[in-house]
Scaffold this active site. Structure first.
Site, PDB file in Angstrom:
ATOM      1  CE  LYS A  48      -3.843   2.114   2.574  1.00 45.73           C
ATOM      2  NZ  LYS A  48      -4.817   1.976   3.669  1.00 45.73           N
ATOM      3  CB  SER A  60      -8.115   4.029   2.720  1.00 48.92           C
ATOM      4  OG  SER A  60      -7.307   3.354   3.667  1.00 48.92           O
ATOM      5  CB  SER A  73      -8.726   1.397   5.718  1.00 47.48           C
ATOM      6  OG  SER A  73      -9.354   2.642   5.666  1.00 47.48           O
TER       7      SER A  73
END
EC number: 6.3.5.7
Length: 493
Positions: free
Chosen positions: A79, A159, A183
């Site tokens: 990420k 997210s 998330s």
């Protein structure tokens, strides 16, 4: 030979160990898959093929020398919130244009120490603020799942939407992610993958770009429960560079998988039956209860009375911390700089141009609730509510509950650029309704696929555990996984 990208981490580990495949072959298979799919899915915002092949070659050498690490040769996506030395790290924000850190985050360093291979950086909501991966400066991620007889593009959740989509579309063997209010768990539920948010302090936050420091926690998204356990074992560690990381031994999570849950007490919180919840979510929840009962668990009704205050309290605490954390982005030392007539003008112009709409909204909310006239009315009160939420869970666990079962999300994945949600940010915030309590209380939570809805889209169940008892979550989630089966999207991209 089967497509190498269809192997789970556990399967790939065995084949690498037996020298049936090489790390370079496995890495090349994923790089080819990314090249073919990423233009459509948009899961990666930076691919690092040279770095990946170099790491894979080193892995093959270590395997040959009998010095293989726990993740030797396993290709992972990272990420964009994790600092990766000398490589693109921008939290998918315009304000960090061109930023390449001189350091490696502790979590990614742990993975490289265990022999993992880095494929690239994954798309995400800007600064991890969002529930649909639509706030990224690099554009939205498309969910690899589509509804039956529909070609409508769906969100992968947020997210960590890039992480979840890449795992579901087989563009990496597993991925790192972060969870501040859901998330990891919400994108996992939307994409038919497994995601665990560990206990606050289990993984180091050092080198991870901060959103809300008292809530942020790193964790993995993987194809199945075993893979998530393998990844978390490598990611977790105490870290002298992060004073909130906890000095507790990291168990062998994989060893918990397959253990019996006979006699375990599973709590069902009545407050999670929210108004307007689709019947399919309720049915999935009941199905989860039945599976755990069949495996010998005892089901008990519990009450978490302050649940209804969790979302408003979260949307005070998180933006407050974000407004403080994001004050450091001003165009002076790194990232975007928009020149102004003086330094204050430069700050204002840089931040106006660099931050997206949702990030600006949260900075404004955070600054407002921390301002002199409103600090007591909002921020202080939200912190008191947070203590009460934590206490609710403590009382439930003290009364003998081993884990808590809830839905992971109030719906399946929705469409990209949904007009209803775009016009009302609060409706988007409601996606976090089942997940924020876990962050507010600092507890571990895992999302595991439970089935498909009438449109053929994945739905997830969530298990919440005692602090630092991720093992119980893994063994219980594995029971659900065995009963529900695993889900993969039909390829349309």
């Amino acid at each position: 030979m089967t497509d190498l990208t269809s192997l789970t981490i556990a399967e790939a580990r065995a084949k690498l160990s037996d020298k049936e495949i090489t790390a370079v072959e496995l890495t090349d298979a994923y790089l080819a898959a990314i090249e073919a799919a990423n233009e459509t899915i948009n899961a990666y915002i930076a691919v690092t093929p040279d770095k990946a092949r170099e790491m894979a070659k080193a892995s093959d050498a270590r395997i040959g020398a009998g010095k293989a690490g726990a993740l030797e040769g396993i290709p992972l996506g990272i990420k964009d919130l994790f600092g990766t030395q000398g490589l693109h790290t921008q939290a998918c924000s315009h304000i960090l244009d061109g930023f390449r850190p001189h350091y490696e985050s502790t979590v990614t360093q742990n993975l490289w120490n265990d022999g993992a291979v880095m494929l690239g950086k994954l798309n995400m909501d800007e600064f991890a603020m969002g529930s649909s991966n639509e706030t990224s400066y690099y554009g939205p991620v498309k969910n690899p799942w589509r509804a039956k007889e529909s070609n409508l593009d769906l969100v992968p959740g947020g997210s960590s939407g890039g992480s979840a989509a890449a795992v579901a579309a087989r563009l990496c063997a597993g991925a790192t992610a972060t969870d501040t209010g859901g998330s990891i768990r919400q994108p996992a539920a939307f994409t038919g993958t497994v995601g665990i948010k560990p206990t606050y302090g289990r993984c180091s936050r050092w080198g991870v770009i901060a959103f809300a420091s008292s809530l942020d926690q790193a964790g993995p998204i993987a194809r199945d429960v075993r893979d998530a356990a393998i990844l978390l074992k490598s990611m977790a560690s105490v870290d002298p560079k992060d004073t909130t990381s906890v000095d507790l031994p990291v168990p062998d999570y994989e060893a918990a998988i397959g253990q019996s849950i006979k006699g375990m007490r599973i709590g069902i919180p009545k407050e999670y039956r929210v108004e307007g919840m689709p019947e399919e979510i309720e049915a999935l929840w009941q199905q989860g209860v039945a599976w755990l009962k069949d495996a010998g668990a005892e089901i008990v009704d519990i009450s978490l009375p302050h649940t209804k205050y969790a979302l408003p309290a979260y949307y005070i605490v998180a933006p407050a911390e974000a407004s403080s954390n994001l004050a450091r982005y001003d165009g002076v030392r790194y990232g975007l700089r928009v020149d102004g007539k003086d330094i204050v003008d430069m700050y204002e112009k840089t931040r106006a141009a660099g931050f997206g709409q949702e990030v600006k909204r949260r900075i404004m909310i955070g600054t407002y609730v921390l301002s002199a006239g409103y600090y007591d009315a909002y921020y202080l009160r939200a912190q008191k509510v947070r203590t009460l939420i934590k206490r609710d869970f403590e009382l439930a666990f003290h009364a003998g509950v081993d884990a808590i079962l809830t839905p992971a999300t109030p719906s399946s994945a929705f469409g990209i650029a949904d007009e209803d949600l775009a016009s009302d940010p609060v409706k988007m915030y409601l996606n976090d309704i089942f997940t924020v309590t876990v962050n507010m209380a600092g507890l571990p939570g895992i999302a595991v696929p439970g089935g498909l809805d009438h449109k053929g889209l994945p739905l997830g169940l969530q298990l919440i555990g005692k602090p630092f008892d991720e093992e119980t979550l893994f063994k219980t989630a594995h029971v659900i996984e065995q009963a529900a089966g695993r889900f993969t999207p039909s390829k349309w991209w």
